[in-house]
Write a protein that holds these residues in place. Structure first.
Motif, PDB file in Angstrom:
ATOM      1  N   GLY A 101      44.507  35.245  42.775  1.00 29.11           N
ATOM      2  CA  GLY A 101      43.665  35.993  43.926  1.00 29.11           C
ATOM      3  C   GLY A 101      43.560  37.411  43.987  1.00 29.11           C
ATOM      4  O   GLY A 101      43.808  38.171  43.086  1.00 29.11           O
ATOM      5  N   LEU A 102      43.541  37.962  45.155  1.00 30.08           N
ATOM      6  CA  LEU A 102      43.495  39.333  45.400  1.00 30.08           C
ATOM      7  C   LEU A 102      44.730  39.893  44.915  1.00 30.08           C
ATOM      8  O   LEU A 102      44.669  41.359  44.574  1.00 30.08           O
ATOM      9  N   LEU A 103      45.928  39.587  45.098  1.00 32.80           N
ATOM     10  CA  LEU A 103      46.994  40.143  44.783  1.00 32.80           C
ATOM     11  C   LEU A 103      46.990  40.372  43.281  1.00 32.80           C
ATOM     12  O   LEU A 103      47.720  41.491  42.657  1.00 32.80           O
ATOM     13  N   GLY A 104      46.758  39.414  42.612  1.00 29.52           N
ATOM     14  CA  GLY A 104      46.561  39.338  41.209  1.00 29.52           C
ATOM     15  C   GLY A 104      45.739  40.715  40.822  1.00 29.52           C
ATOM     16  O   GLY A 104      45.843  41.389  39.867  1.00 29.52           O
ATOM     17  N   PHE A 105      44.570  40.774  41.395  1.00 29.85           N
ATOM     18  CA  PHE A 105      43.633  41.910  41.127  1.00 29.85           C
ATOM     19  C   PHE A 105      44.191  43.235  41.320  1.00 29.85           C
ATOM     20  O   PHE A 105      44.152  43.849  40.593  1.00 29.85           O
ATOM     21  N   TRP A 106      44.717  43.283  42.396  1.00 30.75           N
ATOM     22  CA  TRP A 106      45.458  44.754  42.742  1.00 30.75           C
ATOM     23  C   TRP A 106      46.398  44.755  41.800  1.00 30.75           C
ATOM     24  O   TRP A 106      46.698  46.097  41.456  1.00 30.75           O
ATOM     25  N   ALA A 107      47.410  44.195  41.551  1.00 33.13           N
ATOM     26  CA  ALA A 107      48.334  44.126  40.468  1.00 33.13           C
ATOM     27  C   ALA A 107      47.740  44.672  39.229  1.00 33.13           C
ATOM     28  O   ALA A 107      48.404  45.588  38.291  1.00 33.13           O
ATOM     29  N   GLY A 108      47.006  43.933  38.662  1.00 35.60           N
ATOM     30  CA  GLY A 108      46.386  44.265  37.299  1.00 35.60           C
ATOM     31  C   GLY A 108      45.512  45.459  37.221  1.00 35.60           C
ATOM     32  O   GLY A 108      45.926  46.345  36.455  1.00 35.60           O
ATOM     33  N   LYS A 109      44.768  45.698  38.436  1.00 35.90           N
ATOM     34  CA  LYS A 109      43.948  46.942  38.393  1.00 35.90           C
ATOM     35  C   LYS A 109      44.994  47.960  38.481  1.00 35.90           C
ATOM     36  O   LYS A 109      44.992  49.323  37.775  1.00 35.90           O
ATOM     37  N   GLY A 110      46.089  47.921  39.092  1.00 34.03           N
ATOM     38  CA  GLY A 110      47.204  49.046  39.573  1.00 34.03           C
ATOM     39  C   GLY A 110      47.882  49.355  38.205  1.00 34.03           C
ATOM     40  O   GLY A 110      47.924  50.700  37.800  1.00 34.03           O
ATOM     41  N   LEU A 111      48.356  48.436  37.447  1.00 38.23           N
ATOM     42  CA  LEU A 111      48.871  48.841  36.355  1.00 38.23           C
ATOM     43  C   LEU A 111      47.943  49.162  35.032  1.00 38.23           C
ATOM     44  O   LEU A 111      48.170  50.333  34.256  1.00 38.23           O
ATOM     45  N   ALA A 112      46.725  48.626  35.180  1.00 34.99           N
ATOM     46  CA  ALA A 112      45.722  49.462  34.080  1.00 34.99           C
ATOM     47  C   ALA A 112      45.658  50.636  34.314  1.00 34.99           C
ATOM     48  O   ALA A 112      45.632  51.791  33.598  1.00 34.99           O
ATOM     49  N   PHE A 113      45.207  51.141  35.726  1.00 33.24           N
ATOM     50  CA  PHE A 113      45.296  52.636  36.074  1.00 33.24           C
ATOM     51  C   PHE A 113      46.286  53.531  35.590  1.00 33.24           C
ATOM     52  O   PHE A 113      46.120  54.389  35.022  1.00 33.24           O
ATOM     53  N   GLN A 114      47.650  53.160  35.991  1.00 36.49           N
ATOM     54  CA  GLN A 114      48.713  53.816  35.457  1.00 36.49           C
ATOM     55  C   GLN A 114      48.876  53.883  34.012  1.00 36.49           C
ATOM     56  O   GLN A 114      49.370  55.024  33.718  1.00 36.49           O
ATOM     57  N   LEU A 115      48.749  52.980  33.435  1.00 36.73           N
ATOM     58  CA  LEU A 115      48.815  52.943  31.884  1.00 36.73           C
ATOM     59  C   LEU A 115      47.727  53.868  31.291  1.00 36.73           C
ATOM     60  O   LEU A 115      48.234  54.823  30.308  1.00 36.73           O
ATOM     61  N   ILE A 116      46.580  53.856  31.543  1.00 34.76           N
ATOM     62  CA  ILE A 116      45.588  54.720  31.304  1.00 34.76           C
ATOM     63  C   ILE A 116      45.904  56.487  31.746  1.00 34.76           C
ATOM     64  O   ILE A 116      45.655  57.310  30.988  1.00 34.76           O
TER      65      ILE A 116
END
Length: 99
Positions: A2-17
């Motif tokens: 769900g949305l929690l998975g979306f925000w976690a994935g997007k947040g990690l991707a953003f921080q890594l980049i």
């Protein structure tokens, strides 16, 4: 997921980049201080391979974020579909950003 998975994935991707850009960007392109002046030393030490691995990990998390949106219950509402598409588009922009 769900949305929690979306925000976690997007947040990690953003921080890594963001971390990659700290090493590969310039102060003028990022609008903040960078560590790009040591980029040549890092490449010499073989760290550029680590930067590529970090980009790959960010892409993986972005895909997980998009999958989280895709896993939401079906909804025929046009606004819901547009919103979901926009959230997935944001994950693509996160991993392709240059600043």
């Amino acid at each position: 997921m769900g949305l929690l998975g979306f925000w976690a994935g997007k947040g990690l991707a953003f921080q890594l980049i963001d971390d990659v850009l700290d090493f590969t960007g310039t102060s003028s392109s990022l609008g903040k201080g960078s560590l790009s002046d040591i980029r040549h030393v890092l490449e010499y030490l073989g760290k550029s391979h680590g930067i590529q691995k970090t980009r790959e990990l960010a892409a993986k998390h972005a895909k997980l974020a998009a999958a989280a949106i895709d896993s939401l219950p079906a909804n025929d509402d046009e606004n819901v579909q547009r919103s979901r598409h926009a959230l997935i588009e944001v994950t693509c922009r996160v991993i392709n950003r240059t600043k």
